[in-house]
Design an enzyme around this catalytic site. Structure first.
Site, PDB file in Angstrom:
ATOM      1  N   CYS A 205      -5.124   7.421  -3.959  1.00  0.00           N
ATOM      2  CA  CYS A 205      -5.478   8.688  -3.322  1.00  0.00           C
ATOM      3  C   CYS A 205      -4.197   9.484  -3.055  1.00  0.00           C
ATOM      4  O   CYS A 205      -3.093   9.023  -3.332  1.00  0.00           O
ATOM      5  CB  CYS A 205      -6.221   8.414  -2.015  1.00  0.00           C
TER       6      CYS A 205
ATOM      7  N   HIS B  38      -4.674   1.189   3.467  1.00  0.00           N
ATOM      8  CA  HIS B  38      -5.073   1.089   2.061  1.00  0.00           C
ATOM      9  C   HIS B  38      -4.261  -0.034   1.416  1.00  0.00           C
ATOM     10  O   HIS B  38      -3.136  -0.341   1.841  1.00  0.00           O
ATOM     11  CB  HIS B  38      -4.801   2.395   1.329  1.00  0.00           C
TER      12      HIS B  38
ATOM     13  N   GLU C 108      -2.509  -0.186  -1.262  1.00  0.00           N
ATOM     14  CA  GLU C 108      -1.176   0.204  -1.725  1.00  0.00           C
ATOM     15  C   GLU C 108      -0.172   0.257  -0.582  1.00  0.00           C
ATOM     16  O   GLU C 108       0.961  -0.206  -0.721  1.00  0.00           O
ATOM     17  CB  GLU C 108      -1.218   1.588  -2.400  1.00  0.00           C
TER      18      GLU C 108
ATOM     19  N   CYS D 232      -1.694   7.636  -0.702  1.00  0.00           N
ATOM     20  CA  CYS D 232      -1.000   6.529  -1.366  1.00  0.00           C
ATOM     21  C   CYS D 232      -0.055   7.037  -2.448  1.00  0.00           C
ATOM     22  O   CYS D 232       1.047   6.500  -2.616  1.00  0.00           O
ATOM     23  CB  CYS D 232      -2.010   5.550  -1.927  1.00  0.00           C
TER      24      CYS D 232
END
Length: 150
Positions: A84, A54, A56, A87
């Protein structure tokens, strides 16, 4: 609160880059206490075949390498979409001071939409959170991506 518009625009540029790999267009930047961008990331799950790739996570990894420490005390993360649960956990564990995000994620958001991991009083590392920065632009990029998929 400082004006994070330019930093969100940098994250949006990174998010747009994810379109080239057919990944969800999410981008993130990490700013150190001196105000310099030390981490950049965009979603890379498709190209890397990695469920943890992801934006992040990638930006946090790069910032930690730049800092020479996994603890990112005093750093700020700017991301185009509400993080999410995975993260949000990484943000908390990295000791990020401030999170800035653009669009809300009503399906999987973990910073107020579905869950609120970062501001849960049981979380030992509290993170200052600001949302809605360039929310329309961030949301538009995502809506257009998913419209093409449907």
């Amino acid at each position: 609160m400082a004006d994070y518009t330019d930093l969100m625009r940098a994250a949006l540029e990174l998010a747009s880059a994810a379109l080239a790999t057919d990944d969800v267009p999410v981008g993130a930047v990490v700013i150190n206490p001196a105000g310099l961008i030390t981490g950049r990331g965009n979603n890379r799950r498709e190209i890397d075949h990695d469920p943890t790739a992801h934006a992040e996570i990638i930006a946090l990894r790069e910032a930690a390498m730049a800092a020479g420490d996994w603890r990112l005390d005093g750093h700020t993360l700017v991301v185009t979409l509400e993080p999410c649960a995975m993260c949000a956990g990484a943000i908390s564990q990295s000791r990020i001071k401030t999170l800035i995000f653009g669009a809300w994620d009503e399906k999987a958001g973990a910073v107020g939409s579905v869950w609120d991991i970062l501001r849960d009083p049981r979380n030992p590392y509290q993170v200052e959170v600001f949302s809605g920065i360039l929310e329309e632009e961030c949301g538009h990029l995502l809506r257009e991506f998913f419209k093409e998929k449907r």
